[in-house]
Each structure stands twice: as C-alpha cells, then as structure tokens.
Scaffold this motif. Structure first.
Motif, PDB file in Angstrom:
ATOM      1  N   LYS A 228     -13.633   3.433  16.995  1.00 43.51           N
ATOM      2  CA  LYS A 228     -14.737   3.191  16.070  1.00 43.51           C
ATOM      3  C   LYS A 228     -14.849   1.710  15.730  1.00 43.51           C
ATOM      4  CE  LYS A 228     -16.572   4.803  11.626  1.00 43.51           C
ATOM      5  NZ  LYS A 228     -16.330   5.703  10.440  1.00 43.51           N
TER       6      LYS A 228
ATOM      7  N   GLU B  67      -8.984   7.390  17.416  1.00 44.34           N
ATOM      8  CA  GLU B  67     -10.402   7.504  17.064  1.00 44.34           C
ATOM      9  C   GLU B  67     -10.842   6.336  16.183  1.00 44.34           C
ATOM     10  OE1 GLU B  67     -10.582  11.341  15.266  1.00 44.34           O
ATOM     11  OE2 GLU B  67     -10.789  12.419  17.175  1.00 44.34           O
TER      12      GLU B  67
ATOM     13  N   GLU C  81     -23.010   2.281  18.976  1.00 46.46           N
ATOM     14  CA  GLU C  81     -22.541   3.629  18.699  1.00 46.46           C
ATOM     15  C   GLU C  81     -21.560   4.069  19.794  1.00 46.46           C
ATOM     16  OE1 GLU C  81     -23.270   5.565  16.016  1.00 46.46           O
ATOM     17  OE2 GLU C  81     -24.323   3.797  15.227  1.00 46.46           O
ATOM     18  N   ILE C  82     -20.605   4.910  19.431  1.00 47.24           N
ATOM     19  CA  ILE C  82     -19.630   5.399  20.403  1.00 47.24           C
ATOM     20  C   ILE C  82     -20.280   6.467  21.282  1.00 47.24           C
ATOM     21  CG2 ILE C  82     -17.413   6.553  20.716  1.00 47.24           C
ATOM     22  CD1 ILE C  82     -16.630   5.551  17.913  1.00 47.24           C
TER      23      ILE C  82
ATOM     24  N   LYS D 190     -17.785  -1.038  16.698  1.00 46.09           N
ATOM     25  CA  LYS D 190     -18.425  -1.709  15.557  1.00 46.09           C
ATOM     26  C   LYS D 190     -18.487  -3.223  15.777  1.00 46.09           C
ATOM     27  CE  LYS D 190     -18.361  -1.839  10.493  1.00 46.09           C
ATOM     28  NZ  LYS D 190     -17.636  -1.433   9.262  1.00 46.09           N
TER      29      LYS D 190
END
Length: 352
Positions: free
Chosen positions: A281, A277, A290-291, A285
């Motif tokens: 992220k 995760e 945004e994921i 970035k």
C-alpha cells in the motif's frame, strides 16, 4: 545479452503443522510469566495478523542442505543444463544444518559444498559458497550471480534459499508459530535477447536496527540459559519495514525505467500478511497509484515464513500455475523484494 532465471525448483515439506496443533503449547511472556489470554485467543489473533493457517516442517531425518539439494535438482532439470557447467553455487540460509533434536548449528563444511557434493558435480571450478543475509538472502544471491555474469566471471549460477526454522524456535514464544521449513532454487544465466534482471537495490540498516532479530534465551526461564533461539522485536520490525521497504522498492523501480503501471506481479518475502499488504500500500502511494488486484501472490497462509526460501518457492509455484488465479506470462515485468535480519532490504525488477 540478458541475465535471466532459466530454471526453478522448490521443496515444500509434506509435514503440515496446523494452528490448532499449538493449542496445548505453554506460551509465556519474555519475563517467563504466563500470558493472560488462553491459547485459542492467542492463535486467533496470530492468524488475524499474520494470515498463517498452517506451516510446513521438514521430516526429522532431513536438514537444510537436504532440502536445498532437492530444490536444486528440480531447478537444474527445469533449466535443462549440464550441472558440470555451473560456475557458482550460492546458498542462502541463516542457521546451517541443525539436526532434529539438537541445538547446534553445523556449517562445516558450508551448505553449498554439501549440496554440490550431493549433486555429484566434479568440476572444481564450480565455486560453492554460502551467504548469511537474513531473509533477503536468496534475492541477494541472485544479485551476486548477476554481478558475476556481468563481470564475465560466470555464465551459469545456481542460487538456493533453504531453511529449517522449526529447529531453532522457542516453543514458549508465540512468534514460534510464524516460522517454517522449505527450499527454493533457481538457475541464473546469460541468454540472448532482452529482459531478465533490469535493476536491483540493496541496503543494510545497522546503526540502530542490527539486533531487531537476534538469538536469545527461551521465555521459559527453567530451560538451559546457554541455549539460544530465534527472537525478534516484532513491533520494531513492522515499523522499520513500512518506513524503508517501499522506498527501496521505489529506488529499484526508478533505476529500471519501468513504469509502476507495467508491473504485473510483486513477489515479496512472506513474513507477515498484514505487513506485506501495508508495504504494498505504501509503495503504490509513493506513485499515487491504486494497487492492482491480484498483483501480490501469497503463500504464507499455508506455508508460513521459511525465510530465504519464501520468494523462490513462491515464484516457482506461480510460474508453474500452482497458486490459484496467479500467472506470469512471457514479457511480464515482476518485482522481488525482501526485508530481514541485519536489518537488510533488497529488491529486483525482472522481465520474465
């Protein structure tokens, strides 16, 4: 011409080892001292970090090459090809065949030869060989198959990732709860049309990082000092992965010319839920994006970390709609990414 995965198969052992099965284990520190927390607390923390509830172990009479053979049979059937037309069989693993209740790795002959023998392929021009590349081994096998096909040396390749990590764990080490057994296989071949493998990236970090995963003694100092088990420096691996994997994924995506917004799924090595995760992220970035929800399928909660088998197994499950709310449709762009012993990192951008 496109180089595509035309068939998939996996073998997931049916023997389930749940977290509560570790309540009676004697976990020790690396110096042999007793851990301060009771097992229930240790396992609770383990679950919170890794996401693992249970893992799969192969039955005692099976070895890694057996698991790889089972997965290969399914992939060949799924691709609907004549196995005698295979040009290469590439098998990724780390420890060879380790028979139950033994401590010796057996890689003579190589696992690829054993699997080819089990498949009853007569064609001597079907070349069978193994690669040792840590957890990214299956991804690297696909990259090699792609290179053979591009160079005109092959048309059809069978790439397998298979492992029985339950045979090489130190039962006195908390990290032993991470590892599991399994196998995934894919047929990679040249096809008409577009899509397939769009780009790939590989890197090996060895100057300081080579021994973050290694073979070492049991935490139980009363056991034989000549027997070795899989060991890792979890903190260093976590920091290394977060610093380097997102960058390798970005290099791969940039080479492909695909916009990050067009990626539908990311199949990342199932090493540790929190780590995966965090990698995702940081990757998004890098693009100030945004994921997207549901972009990273996960199987580690039920299957654990089976090293080279995690990605091909996960991919097979998703494209066959065997993971809830996870699907891949024709034309979707997906990414494969892995990190592991060596330390190696690799990634592929692929159009389904």
């Amino acid at each position: 011409m496109a180089i595509k995965i035309t068939g998939t198969g996996s073998y997931i052992p049916t023997s389930i080892e749940k977290n509560e099965n570790f309540h009676q284990h004697q976990f020790l520190n690396t110096d042999g001292s007793t851990l301060t927390h009771p097992n229930e607390v240790i396992i609770q923390k383990f679950k919170a970090i890794t996401g693992i509830d249970e893992r799969r172990y192969a039955y005692d009479h099976l070895t890694s090459s057996d698991l790889g053979f089972f997965a290969a049979e399914k992939a060949i059937e799924d691709a609907n090809i004549n196995r005698e037309e295979l040009d290469y069989i590439i098998v990724a693993h780390n420890f060879g065949d380790v028979k139950h209740n033994t401590i010796q790795s057996d890689i003579l002959p190589c696992l690829a030869s054993r699997i080819k023998h089990s498949l009853r392929i007569k064609n001597p021009k079907c070349v069978a060989y193994d690669i040792l590349f840590g957890c990214p081994g299956w991804v690297e096998g696909v990259i090699q198959a792609n290179a053979f096909i591009k160079a005109g040396l092959a048309k059809k390749c069978l790439v397998i990732g298979t492992e029985t990590l339950s045979r090489v764990v130190d039962k006195h080490d908390r990290d032993s709860m991470i590892y599991s057994d399994g196998a995934g296989a894919t047929i990679v071949e040249a096809t008409d049309g577009d899509g397939g493998i769009l780009a790939h990236e590989t890197a090996s970090f060895t100057y300081d990082e080579a021994y973050y995963l290694f073979f070492g003694n049991s935490n139980n100092k009363e056991l034989c000092p000549d027997t070795r088990y899989i060991k890792m420096d979890g903190r260093k691996i976590y920091e290394f992965a977060l610093s380097n994997v997102p960058l390798a994924m970005k290099d791969c995506l940039d080479k492909s010319g695909v916009n990050i917004k067009d990626i539908k799924k990311i199949f990342i090595h199932q090493a540790n839920e929190k780590m995966d995760e965090a990698i995702l992220k940081r990757f998004y970035k890098l693009y100030d994006e945004e994921i997207p929800e549901g972009i990273m399928p996960m199987s580690i909660q039920e299957l654990g970390n089976s090293s080279v088998a995690t990605i091909p197994t996960l991919y097979d499950l998703v494209i066959n709609d065997k993971i809830k709310d996870q699907h891949v449709n024709k034309g979707d762009v997906v990414m494969f990414a892995s990190v592991g012993a060596g330390m190696h990192i690799n990634a592929i951008v692929y159009k389904y």
